[in-house]
Motif scaffolding. Structure first.
Motif, short mmCIF file in Angstrom:
data_model
loop_
_atom_site.label_atom_id
_atom_site.label_comp_id
_atom_site.label_asym_id
_atom_site.label_seq_id
_atom_site.Cartn_x
_atom_site.Cartn_y
_atom_site.Cartn_z
N ASN A 27 55.84 19.03 24.76
CA ASN A 27 57.13 19.67 25.01
C ASN A 27 58.20 18.92 24.23
O ASN A 27 58.26 17.69 24.29
CB ASN A 27 57.46 19.64 26.51
N LEU A 28 59.04 19.66 23.52
CA LEU A 28 60.04 19.04 22.64
C LEU A 28 61.45 19.48 23.00
O LEU A 28 61.68 20.65 23.29
CB LEU A 28 59.76 19.43 21.18
N LYS A 29 62.36 18.52 22.96
CA LYS A 29 63.78 18.84 23.11
C LYS A 29 64.59 17.89 22.26
O LYS A 29 64.08 16.85 21.81
CB LYS A 29 64.21 18.80 24.57
N LYS A 30 65.86 18.25 22.03
CA LYS A 30 66.69 17.36 21.21
C LYS A 30 67.16 16.19 22.05
O LYS A 30 67.20 16.25 23.28
CB LYS A 30 67.84 18.13 20.58
N SER A 31 67.50 15.13 21.36
CA SER A 31 67.87 13.89 22.00
C SER A 31 69.10 14.05 22.89
O SER A 31 70.05 14.75 22.54
CB SER A 31 68.14 12.85 20.91
N ALA A 32 69.07 13.39 24.02
CA ALA A 32 70.20 13.44 24.95
C ALA A 32 71.40 12.67 24.43
O ALA A 32 72.52 12.89 24.87
CB ALA A 32 69.77 12.89 26.31
N ASP A 33 71.17 11.74 23.48
CA ASP A 33 72.29 10.94 22.97
C ASP A 33 73.13 11.68 21.92
O ASP A 33 74.07 11.12 21.39
CB ASP A 33 71.78 9.61 22.42
N GLY A 34 72.77 12.92 21.61
CA GLY A 34 73.57 13.71 20.67
C GLY A 34 73.32 13.39 19.21
O GLY A 34 74.11 13.77 18.35
N GLY A 35 72.22 12.70 18.91
CA GLY A 35 71.91 12.37 17.52
C GLY A 35 71.66 13.59 16.66
O GLY A 35 71.92 13.59 15.46
N ILE A 36 71.16 14.66 17.26
CA ILE A 36 70.96 15.92 16.56
C ILE A 36 71.81 16.95 17.29
O ILE A 36 71.53 17.30 18.44
CB ILE A 36 69.48 16.36 16.58
N VAL A 37 72.87 17.41 16.64
CA VAL A 37 73.80 18.31 17.32
C VAL A 37 73.26 19.72 17.37
O VAL A 37 73.11 20.31 18.44
CB VAL A 37 75.18 18.28 16.63
N ASN A 38 72.94 20.28 16.21
CA ASN A 38 72.46 21.66 16.14
C ASN A 38 70.95 21.65 15.92
O ASN A 38 70.50 21.31 14.84
CB ASN A 38 73.13 22.42 14.99
N LEU A 39 70.22 22.06 16.93
CA LEU A 39 68.77 22.19 16.81
C LEU A 39 68.34 23.32 17.72
O LEU A 39 68.68 23.33 18.90
CB LEU A 39 68.06 20.88 17.20
N SER A 40 67.60 24.26 17.16
CA SER A 40 67.10 25.37 17.96
C SER A 40 65.57 25.37 17.91
O SER A 40 64.96 24.65 17.12
CB SER A 40 67.64 26.70 17.43
N TYR A 162 46.80 16.59 29.22
CA TYR A 162 47.72 15.55 28.80
C TYR A 162 49.03 16.21 28.39
O TYR A 162 49.04 17.04 27.48
CB TYR A 162 47.15 14.77 27.60
N VAL A 163 50.11 15.88 29.07
CA VAL A 163 51.42 16.47 28.78
C VAL A 163 52.31 15.39 28.18
O VAL A 163 52.59 14.38 28.84
CB VAL A 163 52.07 17.06 30.05
N HIS A 164 52.74 15.60 26.93
CA HIS A 164 53.63 14.67 26.24
C HIS A 164 55.01 15.31 26.14
O HIS A 164 55.17 16.34 25.48
CB HIS A 164 53.12 14.36 24.83
N ASN A 165 56.00 14.73 26.81
CA ASN A 165 57.38 15.21 26.75
C ASN A 165 58.12 14.32 25.75
O ASN A 165 58.27 13.12 25.98
CB ASN A 165 58.04 15.14 28.12
N LEU A 166 58.57 14.91 24.65
CA LEU A 166 59.17 14.15 23.56
C LEU A 166 60.59 14.60 23.27
O LEU A 166 60.91 15.78 23.41
CB LEU A 166 58.34 14.29 22.28
#
Length: 192
Positions: A27-40, A162-166
């Protein structure tokens, strides 16, 4: 089961098999620290499992002395089977592309989820994503799978999920959490 009637339907036996290989979900999501602003979700191109075996062996008969099924086996990945050029691109030898689970099956809170069935050893997870504002820039990021807190995420076991949350950060991956779960019967309908 004893015969229950004179028709085929009355005597039908439902067989449910245990999973013999492992399921890997990323499972993928953008960083919570805002390092990548626009990502879909469309910007995440593909995910690959590196180092998994290309051959797995499932035995259909039980061990005559114990009555239990033979354990599933696999052909180990041999570095000598690959050229130096192939090993420069991927030091683990094999690369298996995961499939997109479909938007309706994505893990809540994540941009995209991928799934695959594999066996052997999972040495690394590699993903490809592009800049939303500049689609010509494609990033290739590899996360090396490790043994963490006594949990072995490398050697894949039968019937385990195996679930990898990244989290995606510019140029790197951060592991939020990796979970090992029993691989239960899954009624999810996948289109791929």
């Amino acid at each position: 089961m004893l015969p229950a009637g004179a028709t085929q339907e009355a005597n039908r036996v439902e067989l449910i098999f245990r999973h013999c290989f492992s399921q890997i979900q990323v499972n993928l999501k953008k960083s919570a620290d805002g390092g990548i602003v626009n990502l879909s979700a469309a910007d995440i191109l593909k995910v690959e499992l590196l180092g998994v075996s290309e051959e797995g062996y499932v035995f259909y008969e039980a061990n005559p002395s114990t009555g239990k099924p033979h354990p599933t086996a696999y052909k180990p990945v041999e570095q000598s089977d690959y050229t130096e050029e192939e090993l420069r691109k991927n030091q683990y030898g094999t690369a298996m592309e995961m499939y997109d689970m479909g938007e309706e099956n994505y893990q809540p809170g994540y941009l995209k989820s991928f799934r695959a069935i594999a066996f052997g050893q999972l040495r690394a997870i590699r993903l490809y994503w592009r800049e939303h504002d500049n689609p010509d820039v494609v990033h290739e990021v590899t996360y090396t799978v490790k043994i963490v807190d006594g949990n072995d995420y490398i050697n894949l076991r039968s019937g385990v999920k195996y679930v990898h949350n990244l989290e995606l950060r510019r140029g790197t991956l951060a592991v939020i959490k990796t979970v090992i779960l029993p691989w239960e019967i899954d009624e999810t309908k996948n289109s791929t």
